[in-house]
Design an enzyme around this catalytic site. Sequence first.
Site, mmCIF file in Angstrom:
data_model
loop_
_atom_site.group_PDB
_atom_site.id
_atom_site.type_symbol
_atom_site.label_atom_id
_atom_site.label_comp_id
_atom_site.label_asym_id
_atom_site.label_seq_id
_atom_site.Cartn_x
_atom_site.Cartn_y
_atom_site.Cartn_z
ATOM 1 C CG ASP A 15 -1.719 -1.272 1.341
ATOM 2 O OD1 ASP A 15 -2.617 -1.470 0.528
ATOM 3 O OD2 ASP A 15 -1.403 -2.093 2.231
ATOM 4 C CD GLU A 263 -1.778 -3.533 -6.775
ATOM 5 O OE1 GLU A 263 -2.257 -2.499 -7.171
ATOM 6 O OE2 GLU A 263 -2.461 -4.472 -6.370
HETATM 7 O O1 TRH Z 1 4.478 -6.213 0.689
HETATM 8 P P1 TRH Z 1 3.531 -6.723 -0.295
HETATM 9 O O2 TRH Z 1 3.083 -8.101 -0.062
HETATM 10 O O3 TRH Z 1 2.275 -5.776 -0.362
HETATM 11 C C1 TRH Z 1 0.923 -6.222 -0.510
HETATM 12 C C2 TRH Z 1 0.439 -6.138 -1.886
HETATM 13 O O4 TRH Z 1 0.607 -4.852 -2.386
HETATM 14 C C3 TRH Z 1 -1.017 -6.478 -1.949
HETATM 15 O O5 TRH Z 1 -1.489 -6.414 -3.242
HETATM 16 C C4 TRH Z 1 -1.754 -5.531 -1.081
HETATM 17 O O6 TRH Z 1 -3.106 -5.832 -1.125
HETATM 18 C C5 TRH Z 1 -1.197 -5.674 0.283
HETATM 19 O O7 TRH Z 1 0.181 -5.364 0.272
HETATM 20 C C6 TRH Z 1 -1.904 -4.788 1.238
HETATM 21 O O8 TRH Z 1 4.213 -6.696 -1.754
HETATM 22 P P2 TRH Z 1 4.485 -5.493 -2.778
HETATM 23 O O9 TRH Z 1 3.236 -4.956 -3.334
HETATM 24 O O10 TRH Z 1 5.462 -5.980 -3.723
HETATM 25 O O11 TRH Z 1 5.155 -4.356 -1.919
HETATM 26 C C7 TRH Z 1 6.450 -4.468 -1.422
HETATM 27 C C8 TRH Z 1 7.091 -3.094 -1.421
HETATM 28 O O12 TRH Z 1 8.228 -3.118 -0.602
HETATM 29 C C9 TRH Z 1 7.540 -2.646 -2.794
HETATM 30 O O13 TRH Z 1 7.302 -1.252 -2.945
HETATM 31 C C10 TRH Z 1 9.037 -2.880 -2.773
HETATM 32 C C11 TRH Z 1 9.340 -2.589 -1.337
HETATM 33 N N1 TRH Z 1 10.581 -3.164 -0.808
HETATM 34 C C12 TRH Z 1 11.632 -2.298 -0.590
HETATM 35 O O14 TRH Z 1 11.545 -1.092 -0.875
HETATM 36 N N2 TRH Z 1 12.781 -2.806 -0.059
HETATM 37 C C13 TRH Z 1 12.935 -4.124 0.225
HETATM 38 O O15 TRH Z 1 14.029 -4.531 0.698
HETATM 39 C C14 TRH Z 1 11.839 -5.005 -0.031
HETATM 40 C C15 TRH Z 1 11.987 -6.487 0.228
HETATM 41 C C16 TRH Z 1 10.669 -4.491 -0.548
#
Ligand code: TRH
Length: 368
Positions: A15, A263
């Site tokens: 999010d 996402e």
């Molecule tokens: O963390 P998520 O599982 O988020 C989920 C999904 O968005 C889902 O659709 C939503 O409904 C839920 O949240 C509430 O996976 P996502 O979307 O890939 O988000 C991870 C974020 O974290 C992404 O912006 C990348 C960031 N990230 C970093 O910046 N540094 C890191 O070291 C890692 C591992 C991730």
Amino acid sequence: MRFDIFCRVIDNFGDIGVCWRLARHLTARSPQHHITLWVDDIGRFQSIEPAVKHQAVQSLTPSITLVHWTPDVSMREPGDVVIEAFSCDPPPAFVRAMAARNSLWINLEYLSAESWVEGCHGLPSLQPDSLRKFFYFPGFTTRTGGLLREDGLLQKRNRWLQQPAKRWELLRHLGVPGSAIESLQTTGRLAFLFGYPSAPVHALINALAESQTHWVLLIPEGLYPEVQSPADTALQVVRIPFVTQDDFDTILWSSDLNFVRGEDSVIRALWAGKPLVWQIYEQEERAHIIKLRAWLASSPYPKAAHTLMLDWNTGQYGPAQAGLSHLIDGPAWEEWKITAMEWANQLANQPALAANLEAFCAENWQTR
Ligand code: TRH
């Protein structure tokens, strides 16, 4: 334009990941835009952006102000455009002020490759008080709101990839041991694993351990604590810290194979142009599997990669391991690599989400 973006963290990082990215993309497009980013979970935001402090209000960039969205937060004058991420409901007092100000209200929806998205993108949502609210759907075709991609991203990726020294510097900075880096400097390959606890991770460990290639597997801290480098194999499992979104990109660019989730990270892995395995966010009644199938159907990946992703998402250990072994060591590996790069290039020819959204807002702003 002055924008407000409202973000309620339901769980995980997606999010805030999407909202922070969108705020940066919009302000990068025009120095005249200003964003007020309302976030209810500052701690979660800090995990991906260390510059964030536990304060009620702070300036994150000259054009982005972060407001800690608490139940008793002081209201501010709404902007020209108010973006509500994922139906998170701005406070009623704020919505009343939006009506008085005649702000444009955008409901930024979840990402899906399903075909109905094209028909719903941009539709109005009737509101009392003559407020103008629209559904805004990200997506993979030009009849949707597009995908989050900052200007020049693929060129930046290509420049980075042309300088291998940057890859070794990044890995050293992440704490990857010298022996693993040496292996990658010859014939070894790098994989990155970011998934949900339900992923059949041992299928991956077994497939990498049995591979003809020496693999190094990076896992962000806190995920899959039970996973270790298996004894008597060449596979090296390395824990790495959580990094900023910009560094996250360089990890995806550096890797030969990315396991991502949710996402936001799936789209960043897509732009990396490398083979990826997506673990989609689980929904009730297996709605996520329908979404996954729609996304796979729109992708050019080899059939074996489609099957692997279905097995990965439904926890099928044996088939997932067999599928991975087939893909990483057979001729399918080259096909997967080529199609991954082709898809990134093809999608990058379409306008990106921030540009589309800016144009959509400008158009509807004028007709108010
Ligand atoms: O963390 P998520 O599982 O988020 C989920 C999904 O968005 C889902 O659709 C939503 O409904 C839920 O949240 C509430 O996976 P996502 O979307 O890939 O988000 C991870 C974020 O974290 C992404 O912006 C990348 C960031 N990230 C970093 O910046 N540094 C890191 O070291 C890692 C591992 C991730």
